[in-house]
Design a protein around this motif. Structure first.
Motif, mmCIF file in Angstrom:
data_model
loop_
_atom_site.group_PDB
_atom_site.id
_atom_site.type_symbol
_atom_site.label_atom_id
_atom_site.label_comp_id
_atom_site.label_asym_id
_atom_site.label_seq_id
_atom_site.Cartn_x
_atom_site.Cartn_y
_atom_site.Cartn_z
ATOM 1 N N PRO A 109 44.470 16.042 39.458
ATOM 2 C CA PRO A 109 43.939 17.253 40.101
ATOM 3 C C PRO A 109 45.071 18.162 40.564
ATOM 4 O O PRO A 109 46.118 17.700 41.033
ATOM 5 N N GLY A 110 44.866 19.475 40.405
ATOM 6 C CA GLY A 110 45.873 20.443 40.794
ATOM 7 C C GLY A 110 45.280 21.495 41.708
ATOM 8 O O GLY A 110 44.347 21.225 42.476
ATOM 9 N N TYR A 111 45.804 22.691 41.613
ATOM 10 C CA TYR A 111 45.296 23.752 42.467
ATOM 11 C C TYR A 111 44.978 24.992 41.630
ATOM 12 O O TYR A 111 45.472 25.173 40.509
ATOM 13 N N SER A 112 44.156 25.836 42.216
ATOM 14 C CA SER A 112 43.742 27.078 41.562
ATOM 15 C C SER A 112 43.718 28.190 42.600
ATOM 16 O O SER A 112 43.287 27.973 43.741
ATOM 17 N N VAL A 113 44.203 29.381 42.233
ATOM 18 C CA VAL A 113 44.149 30.552 43.109
ATOM 19 C C VAL A 113 43.603 31.728 42.305
ATOM 20 O O VAL A 113 43.760 31.787 41.082
ATOM 21 N N GLU A 114 42.948 32.653 42.998
ATOM 22 C CA GLU A 114 42.403 33.830 42.319
ATOM 23 C C GLU A 114 42.316 34.991 43.293
ATOM 24 O O GLU A 114 42.228 34.806 44.513
ATOM 25 N N GLY A 115 42.334 36.202 42.739
ATOM 26 C CA GLY A 115 42.142 37.419 43.511
ATOM 27 C C GLY A 115 41.378 38.420 42.672
ATOM 28 O O GLY A 115 41.486 38.439 41.438
ATOM 29 N N SER A 116 40.581 39.265 43.320
ATOM 30 C CA SER A 116 39.749 40.189 42.554
ATOM 31 C C SER A 116 39.507 41.459 43.370
ATOM 32 O O SER A 116 39.625 41.476 44.601
ATOM 33 N N PHE A 148 23.519 43.462 42.045
ATOM 34 C CA PHE A 148 24.532 43.263 41.013
ATOM 35 C C PHE A 148 25.871 43.830 41.483
ATOM 36 O O PHE A 148 25.928 44.836 42.204
ATOM 37 N N ARG A 149 26.949 43.182 41.051
ATOM 38 C CA ARG A 149 28.290 43.693 41.294
ATOM 39 C C ARG A 149 29.199 43.281 40.140
ATOM 40 O O ARG A 149 28.927 42.302 39.427
ATOM 41 N N VAL A 150 30.252 44.043 39.930
ATOM 42 C CA VAL A 150 31.206 43.776 38.855
ATOM 43 C C VAL A 150 32.607 43.780 39.455
ATOM 44 O O VAL A 150 32.855 44.423 40.491
ATOM 45 N N GLU A 151 33.526 43.068 38.783
ATOM 46 C CA GLU A 151 34.877 42.974 39.313
ATOM 47 C C GLU A 151 35.859 42.658 38.198
ATOM 48 O O GLU A 151 35.481 42.185 37.113
ATOM 49 N N VAL A 152 37.119 42.938 38.469
ATOM 50 C CA VAL A 152 38.221 42.445 37.640
ATOM 51 C C VAL A 152 38.957 41.408 38.473
ATOM 52 O O VAL A 152 39.143 41.578 39.688
ATOM 53 N N GLN A 153 39.383 40.348 37.790
ATOM 54 C CA GLN A 153 39.922 39.195 38.505
ATOM 55 C C GLN A 153 41.154 38.667 37.798
ATOM 56 O O GLN A 153 41.227 38.643 36.558
ATOM 57 N N GLY A 154 42.119 38.250 38.593
ATOM 58 C CA GLY A 154 43.258 37.504 38.094
ATOM 59 C C GLY A 154 43.253 36.110 38.686
ATOM 60 O O GLY A 154 42.910 35.933 39.862
ATOM 61 N N LEU A 155 43.618 35.110 37.861
ATOM 62 C CA LEU A 155 43.578 33.729 38.351
ATOM 63 C C LEU A 155 44.715 32.915 37.755
ATOM 64 O O LEU A 155 45.324 33.288 36.734
#
Length: 411
Positions: free
Chosen positions: A91-98, A107-114
């Protein structure tokens, strides 16, 4: 430890993921009950959590003809560079921002980096016993769409989503043969490869009561890249024989190392901030219009009669009954009942006195009906005015229904 996690992830994929999918479909089916929980305008979000890489199947087609031997791929005379099997990860880690935009209708829309990072643990079902080290990092960008739901609880709002994007897989890993104590056979795996990717998302937001627009989020993400993935591979150390098929694993060799699958499961805890939030009272409380004031009670009523008749029609009795009931809702000192006739009696029945008498009897009958409906007789006075004050002006000797009337006035 890594085999334990591999079994857990297999259970997750076989049972938990279908359950989450069914739950999402059930919530969508209940959209008339589970109302849209609108996010309006600009918002930003971010989070982090635990990442689980499912075992990655090594592509067994990466092979090399051993010098001096020839044969079809897969035959004992055709020696491979890289062993088969499945790479396992801790198991590791995960991070994201949007950054996204709420449409105000659920409804909503987004752009995301992870980005996710998992340490290599080892290999399962490989051609030699191996210990893994190093890590695999995956990073990319997505366009996501969500639907937020209001299930009637003001502290939790579930949501589901789906995204498509592009990801890069960067490897810096090493497999070492644990059966060799001196100069062991080693596969060094590195390089970066990219491909299209998609993800499914299910989670819930929890509004922070003391900061309008701020919510904590808890979500699950299933992420996968399409197609196979090729990396560079370099072998060193003492050559070994693959125990699964008898093929030689030569050294030193540099070639391509391929995997056929990438599946990642992540559980993330995060924050989301809306810059233009809808206050809870606007969402939950309907706008109540003040009740319309009751209409003012009538002060004048009219009833009509058949020609040469003083009898009350059913419609006349209804109007008199309404006047009697409304007499309790208005202020007055007396009720004046005035009777009238048309002009026909002046020539047919012998002059104005006939019409005066006829109009009086009509008014007297109306008074009797008022008294019958509860009005005190002493408050009602009666007049017979004959063929005067015509509603419809006519000449003498004309029958006219609108002139044959009695007026009830609250004074």
């Amino acid at each position: 430890m890594s085999i334990f996690f591999e079994k857990k992830l297999l259970f997750w994929r076989q049972w938990i993921l279908p359950a989450l999918l069914l739950a999402g479909l059930f919530l969508l089916a209940l959209t008339p009950i589970a109302k849209a929980q609108p996010v309006r305008g600009l918002y930003v979000a971010g989070g982090g959590g635990v990442s689980f890489n499912q075992g990655q199947q090594i592509n067994p087609k990466v092979r090399l003809d051993y010098p001096g031997k020839h044969g079809p791929p897969g035959s004992p005379t055709n020696d491979q560079i890289i062993t088969g099997g499945k790479l396992l990860y801790n198991p590791g880690y995960s991070v994201e921002g949007s950054i996204g935009w709420g449409l105000g209708n659920g409804f909503r829309v987004e752009v995301q980096g992870l980005m996710t990072k998992n340490e290599l643990s080892g290999i399962m079902d490989g051609g030699f016993p191996a210990q893994g080290s190093g890590h695999q990092m995956v990073y990319g960008g997505f366009a996501n769409a969500y639907y937020d739901m209001d299930i009637g609880l003001n502290w939790i709002y579930p949501y589901i989503g789906f995204g498509i994007g592009y990801e890069w897989q960067k490897d810096n890993m090493k497999l070492v043969n644990t059966a060799q104590s001196v100069n062991p056979y080693t596969e060094q795996i590195g390089g970066t490869t990219g491909n299209f990717a998609y993800q499914a998302i299910g989670g819930a937001s929890f509004p922070v009561p003391w900061i309008l627009g701020l919510s904590t989020t808890l979500e699950y993400r299933f992420n996968t890249m399409v197609g196979g993935h090729g990396h560079t591979a370099t072998t060193s150390g003492t050559p070994v024989v693959d125990v699964t098929n008898g093929a030689h694993l030569p050294t030193p060799v540099s070639t391509t190392f391929g995997t056929k699958t990438y599946f990642n499961d992540s559980i993330l805890l995060g924050l989301r901030y809306e810059f233009n939030p809808i206050p809870p009272d606007v969402i939950e409380r309907p706008v109540l219009m003040p009740p319309a004031p009751p209409p003012a009670a009538q002060r004048t009523y009219m009833v009509f009669f058949d020609w040469n008749s003083t009898a009350l029609t059913p419609r006349a009795r209804e109007i008199i009954g309404l006047a009697a009931r409304n007499s309790t809702n208005v202020q007055y000192t007396k009720i004046l009942v005035k009777g009238y006739s048309d002009t026909s009696g002046e020539t047919i029945k012998g002059g104005p006195s006939y019409n005066d008498n006829l109009s009086y009897r009509r008014a007297d009958n109306v008074k009797a009906e008022l008294v019958h409906d509860g009005v005190a007789a002493g408050l009602v006075s009666v007049k017979g005015l004959g063929a005067t004050n015509l509603l419809m002006p006519t000449g003498p000797g004309v029958r006219d229904a609108q002139n044959r009337r009695v007026e009830i006035n609250f004074n």
